[in-house]
Design a protein around this motif. Structure first.
Motif, PDB file in Angstrom:
ATOM      1  N   ALA A   1      22.023  11.684  36.879  1.00  0.00           N
ATOM      2  CA  ALA A   1      22.374  13.089  37.034  1.00  0.00           C
ATOM      3  C   ALA A   1      21.947  13.600  35.889  1.00  0.00           C
ATOM      4  CB  ALA A   1      24.033  12.871  36.615  1.00  0.00           C
ATOM      5  N   TYR A   2      21.998  15.693  36.307  1.00  0.00           N
ATOM      6  CA  TYR A   2      21.010  16.131  34.796  1.00  0.00           C
ATOM      7  C   TYR A   2      22.268  17.489  35.224  1.00  0.00           C
ATOM      8  CZ  TYR A   2      16.398  14.683  34.819  1.00  0.00           C
ATOM      9  OH  TYR A   2      15.494  13.654  34.594  1.00  0.00           O
ATOM     10  N   ASP A   3      23.191  17.956  34.525  1.00  0.00           N
ATOM     11  CA  ASP A   3      23.822  18.297  34.127  1.00  0.00           C
ATOM     12  C   ASP A   3      23.458  19.563  33.803  1.00  0.00           C
ATOM     13  OD1 ASP A   3      25.490  17.208  34.734  1.00  0.00           O
ATOM     14  OD2 ASP A   3      26.121  16.324  32.567  1.00  0.00           O
ATOM     15  N   VAL A   4      24.298  21.566  34.415  1.00  0.00           N
ATOM     16  CA  VAL A   4      23.628  22.743  34.253  1.00  0.00           C
ATOM     17  C   VAL A   4      24.863  23.411  33.960  1.00  0.00           C
ATOM     18  CG1 VAL A   4      22.675  24.823  35.512  1.00  0.00           C
ATOM     19  CG2 VAL A   4      22.155  22.266  36.695  1.00  0.00           C
ATOM     20  N   MET A   5      24.921  23.830  32.980  1.00  0.00           N
ATOM     21  CA  MET A   5      25.596  24.537  32.476  1.00  0.00           C
ATOM     22  C   MET A   5      25.910  25.516  32.538  1.00  0.00           C
ATOM     23  SD  MET A   5      24.557  23.732  28.402  1.00  0.00           S
ATOM     24  CE  MET A   5      23.124  23.622  28.643  1.00  0.00           C
ATOM     25  N   ILE A   6      27.273  26.455  32.807  1.00  0.00           N
ATOM     26  CA  ILE A   6      27.965  27.559  33.647  1.00  0.00           C
ATOM     27  C   ILE A   6      29.356  27.798  33.150  1.00  0.00           C
ATOM     28  CG2 ILE A   6      28.676  28.149  36.252  1.00  0.00           C
ATOM     29  CD1 ILE A   6      26.379  26.714  36.693  1.00  0.00           C
ATOM     30  N   PRO A   7      28.488  28.656  32.286  1.00  0.00           N
ATOM     31  CA  PRO A   7      29.355  29.614  31.156  1.00  0.00           C
ATOM     32  C   PRO A   7      30.380  30.598  32.065  1.00  0.00           C
ATOM     33  CG  PRO A   7      27.204  30.933  30.959  1.00  0.00           C
ATOM     34  CD  PRO A   7      26.649  29.562  31.348  1.00  0.00           C
ATOM     35  N   GLY A   8      31.390  30.291  31.626  1.00  0.00           N
ATOM     36  CA  GLY A   8      32.621  31.757  32.469  1.00  0.00           C
ATOM     37  C   GLY A   8      32.004  32.807  31.422  1.00  0.00           C
ATOM     38  N   TYR A   9      32.901  33.499  32.273  1.00  0.00           N
ATOM     39  CA  TYR A   9      32.847  35.456  31.444  1.00  0.00           C
ATOM     40  C   TYR A   9      34.056  35.713  30.630  1.00  0.00           C
ATOM     41  CZ  TYR A   9      32.106  40.597  30.337  1.00  0.00           C
ATOM     42  OH  TYR A   9      32.638  41.400  30.226  1.00  0.00           O
ATOM     43  N   GLY A  10      34.186  36.377  29.717  1.00  0.00           N
ATOM     44  CA  GLY A  10      34.786  36.434  28.450  1.00  0.00           C
ATOM     45  C   GLY A  10      35.648  35.416  28.337  1.00  0.00           C
ATOM     46  N   THR A  11      34.562  34.028  28.007  1.00  0.00           N
ATOM     47  CA  THR A  11      35.913  33.318  28.161  1.00  0.00           C
ATOM     48  C   THR A  11      35.102  31.468  27.029  1.00  0.00           C
ATOM     49  OG1 THR A  11      36.943  30.639  29.173  1.00  0.00           O
ATOM     50  CG2 THR A  11      35.958  32.116  30.602  1.00  0.00           C
ATOM     51  N   LYS A  12      35.566  30.849  26.769  1.00  0.00           N
ATOM     52  CA  LYS A  12      34.559  30.012  26.431  1.00  0.00           C
ATOM     53  C   LYS A  12      34.251  28.769  27.260  1.00  0.00           C
ATOM     54  CE  LYS A  12      34.915  30.007  21.088  1.00  0.00           C
ATOM     55  NZ  LYS A  12      34.595  29.834  20.421  1.00  0.00           N
ATOM     56  N   ASN A  13      34.880  28.800  28.728  1.00  0.00           N
ATOM     57  CA  ASN A  13      35.160  27.677  29.464  1.00  0.00           C
ATOM     58  C   ASN A  13      33.691  27.322  30.299  1.00  0.00           C
ATOM     59  OD1 ASN A  13      38.139  28.118  29.351  1.00  0.00           O
ATOM     60  ND2 ASN A  13      38.086  26.826  31.826  1.00  0.00           N
ATOM     61  N   THR A  14      33.227  26.784  30.228  1.00  0.00           N
ATOM     62  CA  THR A  14      32.053  26.362  30.432  1.00  0.00           C
ATOM     63  C   THR A  14      32.141  24.720  31.546  1.00  0.00           C
ATOM     64  OG1 THR A  14      30.794  27.560  28.733  1.00  0.00           O
ATOM     65  CG2 THR A  14      29.324  25.983  30.004  1.00  0.00           C
ATOM     66  N   ASN A  15      31.608  25.732  32.740  1.00  0.00           N
ATOM     67  CA  ASN A  15      31.654  24.565  33.803  1.00  0.00           C
ATOM     68  C   ASN A  15      30.316  23.578  34.131  1.00  0.00           C
ATOM     69  OD1 ASN A  15      34.643  25.154  33.885  1.00  0.00           O
ATOM     70  ND2 ASN A  15      34.000  25.942  35.965  1.00  0.00           N
ATOM     71  N   ASN A  16      30.618  22.912  34.879  1.00  0.00           N
ATOM     72  CA  ASN A  16      29.358  21.940  35.119  1.00  0.00           C
ATOM     73  C   ASN A  16      29.262  22.052  36.523  1.00  0.00           C
ATOM     74  OD1 ASN A  16      27.588  20.722  34.751  1.00  0.00           O
ATOM     75  ND2 ASN A  16      28.554  18.217  34.558  1.00  0.00           N
TER      76      ASN A  16
ATOM     77  N   TRP B   1      18.321  25.082  30.670  1.00  0.00           N
ATOM     78  CA  TRP B   1      19.527  25.343  30.480  1.00  0.00           C
ATOM     79  C   TRP B   1      19.483  23.406  31.516  1.00  0.00           C
ATOM     80  CZ3 TRP B   1      20.139  28.825  28.432  1.00  0.00           C
ATOM     81  CH2 TRP B   1      19.253  30.550  28.715  1.00  0.00           C
ATOM     82  N   GLU B   2      19.061  23.108  31.445  1.00  0.00           N
ATOM     83  CA  GLU B   2      19.662  21.577  32.239  1.00  0.00           C
ATOM     84  C   GLU B   2      20.205  20.152  30.535  1.00  0.00           C
ATOM     85  OE1 GLU B   2      16.987  19.996  35.140  1.00  0.00           O
ATOM     86  OE2 GLU B   2      15.863  19.336  33.859  1.00  0.00           O
ATOM     87  N   LEU B   3      21.032  19.672  30.718  1.00  0.00           N
ATOM     88  CA  LEU B   3      20.863  18.271  29.983  1.00  0.00           C
ATOM     89  C   LEU B   3      20.754  17.452  30.921  1.00  0.00           C
ATOM     90  CD1 LEU B   3      24.292  18.812  28.639  1.00  0.00           C
ATOM     91  CD2 LEU B   3      22.523  19.889  27.672  1.00  0.00           C
ATOM     92  N   PRO B   4      20.168  16.402  30.648  1.00  0.00           N
ATOM     93  CA  PRO B   4      19.373  15.401  31.198  1.00  0.00           C
ATOM     94  C   PRO B   4      20.927  14.259  31.326  1.00  0.00           C
ATOM     95  CG  PRO B   4      17.172  16.101  30.688  1.00  0.00           C
ATOM     96  CD  PRO B   4      18.287  16.604  30.216  1.00  0.00           C
ATOM     97  N   ARG B   5      20.791  13.632  32.110  1.00  0.00           N
ATOM     98  CA  ARG B   5      22.038  12.487  31.438  1.00  0.00           C
ATOM     99  C   ARG B   5      21.838  10.868  32.216  1.00  0.00           C
ATOM    100  NH1 ARG B   5      25.085  13.698  28.208  1.00  0.00           N
ATOM    101  NH2 ARG B   5      26.134  15.964  28.353  1.00  0.00           N
ATOM    102  N   LEU B   6      20.518  10.616  31.280  1.00  0.00           N
ATOM    103  CA  LEU B   6      19.426   9.495  31.278  1.00  0.00           C
ATOM    104  C   LEU B   6      20.601   8.418  32.101  1.00  0.00           C
ATOM    105  CD1 LEU B   6      16.337  10.249  30.014  1.00  0.00           C
ATOM    106  CD2 LEU B   6      17.469  10.477  32.056  1.00  0.00           C
TER     107      LEU B   6
END
Ligand code: CRA
Length: 839
Positions: free
Chosen positions: A231-246, A192-197
């Motif tokens: 930085a490591y980014d963890v994606m935070i999906p919204g419910y019933g929307t495509k908006n995905t926060n960080n 669930w994380e994206l390493p941002r080397l």
């Protein structure tokens, strides 16, 4: 899987997917099989549930990444004002089920996995909890992230990527005490994380700070040790929307592999030590709830995290090419308790030393950017850092704090001339040996607004914590935002049967009521419908059975699902009074023992559940666990009573365990000494799932009762204004327990008698009640027992109870974290929803 046919599931599906005969297959199936073959490099022959989880997670992650990327690009293009939630804790729990729900992909994955031979529910439980938090404060941060994405608000979380989350709790089989084991949650890599080397910052510690000496307040900070933040980014999906926060989490790394200077001098060991100490910064979450010990590593964590986060925000802001004077028009920063307060000083440092902004203008920017939430009035939780430690670790910041303090005290002096005591109380520096820095005072003066987390608490924040500051700044700087919980995880995910029943009863798509929780009020008109009552009761029953099966599997003890399930789950703390609960259980036990078999048959059957961790160094809290476990061993074996009363301590409380326990509760306990629990959030979760509440007039219990009606809540105990006078009485005119509460005295004596363990092991715990009784158990015990009797009485009338349960759930709209996050967005941060529109 031995002789069983391979692969699991439908052979043709597997073979087609693997051979690339793709056309007929659903995308999801193709993607899962593809991840099995390529990312996991595994064959289907021996794929187990864990492998299926990993492949499914990677496949869901592909979806998230697309949405996440588009959202971030969209935010960059639109350049709205952004908010940042700085929290040292994010207690996220599991992600796969939440991601599936929010993406609307649950049915699709369920079908695909089933064709491949796996049951979704078995796959979901393979995931380890992400447990980067202690309790309520960390879980609140996680709920707010879910709500911010759902409300399409441009908000990022910033935290630390601890290698070890909250410790795993084990119970010593021999004596029943708590044992702690590390939680290496990243062991099976984290999908669930994206390493941002490529996103890294250099963070300085130690060294020296030299003032320019030109009256500008500027200085140069140099030397010392530099550490890299990655930085490591963890994606935070919204419910019933495509908006995905960080959620951006920082990991510390040595700047170079090792210290070359030492290496060249032939001191290999020292060289390696430098790199070890850099990695240590983000190695472990401090396992204390509500306390700090002035540990150097903790201050290092706090500065490392706030400095990296601010550097990151500054870089993003600079890309906008706006004048620095507009910083606060584009950025709002929420401080989750005092832990990130160094961010205030760090922003001053950046503005004054690096951006060459004049002092007064810099302070104006700072005080328009920050917002501060206080989460507790317990004095032991108010952070104070020794001045010598700060001077050594962050010499430039110490200078800045002294300067901020001097100018602040000058302005206080202007408003209240000659009031030296006031100055001493309001100063950022507390006198003593050594002097220390009051981080709460710094957070107040550096922020635009200050809030507590429930009405009562916000009131106490003004009256008890910061009265001088309220006089100085006026009332309007201080406000309230009552906490909230996300109904996605805390109803739909953890209680699918209830969610389904609500959807059919309201005759609304679940997307509608899960985004507007006030819609639950629509249940009220069905309260008297006998069919609906039955279905409501059947759901509760089913959840109780689910918990019973779990208890049987983990503890090897059967639980009667006909019994009333009474639950108290939260961190172990004296102020939360698990001790009151266990003493109440013993009282119930001895009462049952004294009855004839015929009398016992009339008593409501009860199963009592406890769960929660104690801080490893918190002796009294650990002793309470030991008492609970040993009382359980006696009670559950007693042939006279075991059909009427059973007791369970479930080890290793976690978000996932909460998801199992909460839907199964008939009644839950929130029994803190009045005025001590800032809000509580599990109280909201239990009520949302149709559990009733027995509690004190404290925290959010009060607002829950306002919503659901006092006749649906079992209140007891002294009120907040009584507590101080009672404590005074205990200290100066103590009344023996025997006089105050004979019932309690008898219970204490039962424990002392040794039936739950000899050698007086519990005496230190019992003495906290017998002497001093800071948390006023002796004063509240009798009314507590009365409240529990009322609970029994109410439970005996099943229909009335079910109606109370429905009414409670139906009135929980206010406690959605969607409401809370909108409060912050509108009243504090001034940010707007920014829906992802794809071009
Ligand atoms: N322990 C409070 O005690 C509150 C949460 C979230 C706490 C709870 O009553 O619900 O915060 N305080 O606001 C805290 O951590 C440092 O203070 C908590 O989690």
């Amino acid at each position: 899987r031995g002789k069983e046919k391979w692969p699991r599931g439908d052979e043709k599906t597997w073979k087609d997917a693997m051979r690339g005969v793709h056309s007929e297959l659903p995308e999801v199936t193709k993607s899962i099989v593809n991840h099995v073959q390529t990312s996991l490099a595994r064959a289907p022959y021996n794929l187990d549930d864990l492998g299926a989880y990993q492949a499914a997670a990677l496949s869901v992650r592909d979806n998230l990444i697309v949405n996440w990327n588009s959202t971030q690009l969209h935010y960059t293009r639109k350049a709205p004002k952004r908010a940042y939630y700085l929290s040292l804790e994010f207690l996220m729990g599991r992600t796969l089920s939440n991601a599936l729900l929010n993406l609307g992909l649950q049915p699709t994955y369920s079908t695909s996995l089933s064709n491949l031979g796996f049951a979704l529910e078995d796959v979901l439980v393979q995931e380890r909890d992400a447990a980067l938090g202690n309790g309520g404060l960390g879980r609140l941060a996680a709920c707010y992230l879910d709500s911010s994405a759902t409300q399409e608000l441009p908000l990022w979380g910033y935290g630390l990527r601890y290698k070890y989350g909250i410790f795993q709790q084990l119970i010593n089989e021999h004596d029943g005490s708590q044992l702690e084991a590390p939680d290496p949650w990243l062991e099976h890599q984290n999908p669930w994380e994206l390493p941002r080397l490529d996103v890294t910052y250099e963070i300085r510690f130690y060294g020296s700070a030299d003032r320019w000496g030109d009256g500008s307040g500027r200085a140069v900070w140099s030397g010392g040790q530099e550490v890299l933040a990655v930085a490591y980014d963890v994606m935070i999906p919204g419910y019933g929307t495509k908006n995905t926060n960080n959620l951006r989490l920082w990991e510390s790394k040595p700047k170079r592999g090792f210290d070359l200077q030492s290496f060249n001098a032939g001191d290999y060991e020292r060289a390696v030590e430098t790199s070890n100490s850099a990695a240590a910064i983000t190695s472990v979450l401090y396992p204390n709830d509500h306390t700090v010990f002035g540990k150097e590593l903790r201050l290092k964590q706090q500065y490392f995290w706030t400095a990296a986060s601010l550097a990151d925000m500054m870089r993003r802001f600079k890309n906008l090419e706006k004048p620095i004077s507009e910083f606060a028009e584009y950025n709002a920063i929420q401080l989750n308790d005092t832990h990130p307060t160094m961010a205030i000083v760090e922003l001053m440092r950046i503005l004054v030393d690096e951006e060459e902004v004049p002092w007064d203008q810099a302070w104006t920017i700072v005080t328009n950017t920050f917002f501060f939430t206080n989460h507790t009035v317990l004095p032991e939780a108010l952070e104070k850092w020794p001045v010598p430690l700060m001077t050594h670790l962050l010499p430039r910041h110490m200078q800045l704090i002294f300067d901020i303090n001097m100018l602040f005290l000058q302005s206080v002096e202007k408003q209240f001339p000659g009031d030296r005591e006031r100055l001493a109380r309001m100063s950022l520096i507390e006198e003593g040996f050594p002097q220390s820095i009051r981080m709460a005072n710094l957070a107040v003066i550096g922020s635009k607004k200050v809030n507590g987390v429930a009405e009562l608490h916000s009131d106490l924040v003004k009256r008890n914590l910061f009265p001088d500051f309220v006089e100085f700044y006026g009332q309007s700087k201080f406000a309230n935002v009552t906490n909230g919980i996300t109904p996605r995880r805390w109803l739909d995910q953890c209680n699918p049967a209830l969610s389904e029943l609500i959807t059919t009863t309201l005759n609304l798509p679940r997307e509608v009521w899960l985004k507007d929780l006030f819609k639950l009020e629509g249940l009220l008109k069905h309260v008297d419908d006998a069919k609906f009552q039955q279905r409501w009761a059947a759901v509760k029953r089913q959840n109780k059975e689910r918990l019973s099966n779990f208890v049987e599997k983990t503890l090897g003890i059967t639980v009667d699902a006909d019994a009333m399930f009474d639950v108290q789950v939260k961190r172990l703390h004296e102020y939360k009074r698990q001790t009151l609960n266990i003493l109440g259980v013993i009282h119930r036990y001895t009462t049952l023992k004294s009855m004839t078999p015929a009398e016992r048959k009339k008593v409501v059957k009860k199963a009592v559940f406890f769960a929660g961790k104690a801080a490893p160094g918190y002796y009294i809290a650990k002793l309470t666990i030991r008492l609970i476990v040993n009382v359980a061993r006696v009670i559950n074996e007693d042939p006279d009573t075991k059909d009427y009363l059973t007791l369970f301590f479930l080890p290793d409380y976690s978000v996932s365990l909460a998801e199992l326990l909460i839907p199964a509760s008939d009644i839950s306990q929130h029994i803190s000494t009045a005025g001590t629990e800032a809000s509580g959030t599990s109280n909201m979760k239990f009520c949302l799932n149709g559990g009733l509440l027995v509690g004190t007039v404290d925290g959010a219990n009060i607002e829950i009762a306002e919503e659901v009606g006092e006749d649906n809540v079992f209140f007891f105990g002294h009120l907040t204004p009584d507590v101080e006078p009672l404590r005074y009485q205990h200290t100066y005119h103590p009344i023996p327990v025997e006089e105050k509460s004979p019932a309690l005295a008898a219970v204490l004596n039962t424990v002392s008698s040794g039936i739950f363990g000899a050698d007086g092991i519990y005496e230190p715990l019992l003495n906290t009640v017998r002497q001093g009784d800071f948390y006023i158990l002796t004063d509240d015990f009798d009314s507590y027992i009365k409240a529990l009797e009322m609970v029994d009485e109410a439970y005996a009338d099943r229909t009335e109870w079910i109606k109370k349960s429905i009414r409670t759930s139906a009135k929980m709209g206010k406690f959605s974290s969607d409401r809370a996050i909108q409060d912050y967005a509108q009243e504090y941060w001034n940010i707007e929803s920014t829906k992802l529109v794809e071009e």
